[in-house]
Design a protein around this motif. Structure first.
Motif, PDB file in Angstrom:
ATOM      1  N   LYS A  83       0.866  -1.179   0.000  1.00 53.70           N
ATOM      2  CA  LYS A  83       0.000   0.000   0.000  1.00 53.70           C
ATOM      3  C   LYS A  83       0.905   1.232   0.000  1.00 53.70           C
ATOM      4  O   LYS A  83       2.122   1.107   0.054  1.00 53.70           O
ATOM      5  N   ALA A  84       0.313   2.396  -0.016  1.00 55.22           N
ATOM      6  CA  ALA A  84       1.100   3.635  -0.052  1.00 55.22           C
ATOM      7  C   ALA A  84       1.982   3.799   1.191  1.00 55.22           C
ATOM      8  O   ALA A  84       3.109   4.266   1.097  1.00 55.22           O
ATOM      9  N   LEU A  85       1.449   3.407   2.358  1.00 58.55           N
ATOM     10  CA  LEU A  85       2.167   3.605   3.619  1.00 58.55           C
ATOM     11  C   LEU A  85       2.727   2.333   4.223  1.00 58.55           C
ATOM     12  O   LEU A  85       3.487   2.395   5.193  1.00 58.55           O
ATOM     13  N   SER A  86       2.330   1.175   3.703  1.00 56.87           N
ATOM     14  CA  SER A  86       2.671  -0.069   4.379  1.00 56.87           C
ATOM     15  C   SER A  86       2.670  -1.251   3.414  1.00 56.87           C
ATOM     16  O   SER A  86       2.350  -1.110   2.240  1.00 56.87           O
ATOM     17  N   GLY A  87       3.001  -2.403   3.964  1.00 58.20           N
ATOM     18  CA  GLY A  87       2.991  -3.612   3.161  1.00 58.20           C
ATOM     19  C   GLY A  87       3.165  -4.840   4.023  1.00 58.20           C
ATOM     20  O   GLY A  87       3.297  -4.746   5.246  1.00 58.20           O
ATOM     21  N   VAL A  88       3.167  -6.002   3.359  1.00 59.10           N
ATOM     22  CA  VAL A  88       3.329  -7.276   4.048  1.00 59.10           C
ATOM     23  C   VAL A  88       4.287  -8.138   3.233  1.00 59.10           C
ATOM     24  O   VAL A  88       4.139  -8.255   2.012  1.00 59.10           O
ATOM     25  N   PHE A  89       5.250  -8.731   3.925  1.00 60.76           N
ATOM     26  CA  PHE A  89       6.137  -9.717   3.330  1.00 60.76           C
ATOM     27  C   PHE A  89       5.728 -11.097   3.808  1.00 60.76           C
ATOM     28  O   PHE A  89       5.416 -11.284   4.992  1.00 60.76           O
ATOM     29  N   GLN A  90       5.747 -12.055   2.905  1.00 56.34           N
ATOM     30  CA  GLN A  90       5.604 -13.453   3.291  1.00 56.34           C
ATOM     31  C   GLN A  90       7.015 -14.019   3.340  1.00 56.34           C
ATOM     32  O   GLN A  90       7.816 -13.806   2.419  1.00 56.34           O
ATOM     33  N   GLN A  91       7.331 -14.729   4.422  1.00 53.94           N
ATOM     34  CA  GLN A  91       8.662 -15.289   4.574  1.00 53.94           C
ATOM     35  C   GLN A  91       8.568 -16.753   5.003  1.00 53.94           C
ATOM     36  O   GLN A  91       7.697 -17.108   5.798  1.00 53.94           O
ATOM     37  N   VAL A  92       9.453 -17.562   4.447  1.00 56.14           N
ATOM     38  CA  VAL A  92       9.516 -18.982   4.779  1.00 56.14           C
ATOM     39  C   VAL A  92      10.965 -19.328   5.094  1.00 56.14           C
ATOM     40  O   VAL A  92      11.862 -19.014   4.312  1.00 56.14           O
ATOM     41  N   VAL A  93      11.181 -19.953   6.256  1.00 62.54           N
ATOM     42  CA  VAL A  93      12.498 -20.442   6.644  1.00 62.54           C
ATOM     43  C   VAL A  93      12.462 -21.955   6.452  1.00 62.54           C
ATOM     44  O   VAL A  93      11.618 -22.637   7.030  1.00 62.54           O
ATOM     45  N   ARG A  94      13.378 -22.458   5.614  1.00 62.32           N
ATOM     46  CA  ARG A  94      13.374 -23.896   5.333  1.00 62.32           C
ATOM     47  C   ARG A  94      14.795 -24.432   5.292  1.00 62.32           C
ATOM     48  O   ARG A  94      15.748 -23.693   5.049  1.00 62.32           O
ATOM     49  N   LYS A  95      14.891 -25.735   5.538  1.00 62.92           N
ATOM     50  CA  LYS A  95      16.178 -26.422   5.422  1.00 62.92           C
ATOM     51  C   LYS A  95      16.438 -26.724   3.959  1.00 62.92           C
ATOM     52  O   LYS A  95      15.521 -26.671   3.131  1.00 62.92           O
ATOM     53  N   GLU A  96      17.660 -27.095   3.653  1.00 65.90           N
ATOM     54  CA  GLU A  96      18.026 -27.425   2.272  1.00 65.90           C
ATOM     55  C   GLU A  96      17.195 -28.571   1.711  1.00 65.90           C
ATOM     56  O   GLU A  96      16.946 -28.614   0.509  1.00 65.90           O
ATOM     57  N   ASP A  97      16.737 -29.478   2.577  1.00 65.76           N
ATOM     58  CA  ASP A  97      15.936 -30.607   2.095  1.00 65.76           C
ATOM     59  C   ASP A  97      14.471 -30.226   1.855  1.00 65.76           C
ATOM     60  O   ASP A  97      13.660 -31.054   1.480  1.00 65.76           O
ATOM     61  N   GLY A  98      14.135 -28.957   2.092  1.00 66.19           N
ATOM     62  CA  GLY A  98      12.774 -28.479   1.860  1.00 66.19           C
ATOM     63  C   GLY A  98      11.901 -28.438   3.097  1.00 66.19           C
ATOM     64  O   GLY A  98      10.794 -27.896   3.062  1.00 66.19           O
TER      65      GLY A  98
END
Length: 136
Positions: A83-98
């Motif tokens: 948005k003009a003033l803000s936003g949202v990030f989606q984040q995923v922490v995963r191991k190399e094996d998925g």
């Protein structure tokens, strides 16, 4: 744009169960977001010098599996709402094996140095900050 940062779990990040402490994941998410901003050409130092800050306003995190000492982690970052003033990030922490260790939605807002909400100045709004679905 989706970006992936990598790191290896260090001993001081683990708790007495030899798992990454839950609070450390917030550091991982921050590290990956800063790497994302660098990768898309966002001038973080410039926006701060201009008197604006990007504040994290909310983190909704789900822990799925443990990471342990020596695990190589991949942390995905993708804007899902802008948005003009803000936003949202989606984040995923995963191991190399998925294996997914944690998933998070991180809300942010742009504020002035006085702490008042403000739009990101146009000269700092690079295309990578805009969620893919909002660019279409």
């Amino acid at each position: 744009m989706k970006h992936t940062a990598t790191l290896t779990v260090r001993s001081y990040e683990c708790d007495s169960y030899n798992h990454v402490n839950n609070a450390v994941y917030l550091n991982y998410l921050e590290f990956a977001r800063m790497e994302f901003l660098r990768a898309i050409g966002f001038d973080y130092e410039g926006i701060v010098a201009a008197g604006y800050y990007l504040y994290v306003t909310h983190v909704d995190i789900y822990y799925k599996a443990s990471a342990v000492l020596g695990d190589r982690l991949l942390i995905d970052v993708e804007p899902i709402k802008t948005k003009a003033l803000s936003g949202v990030f989606q984040q995923v922490v995963r191991k190399e094996d998925g294996t997914i260790c944690a998933q998070a939605e991180v809300s942010w807002a742009c504020v002035t140095k006085e702490g008042r909400p403000a739009p990101i100045p146009k000269e700092f709004m690079v295309p990578g900050m805009i969620a893919e679905k909002e660019r279409a």
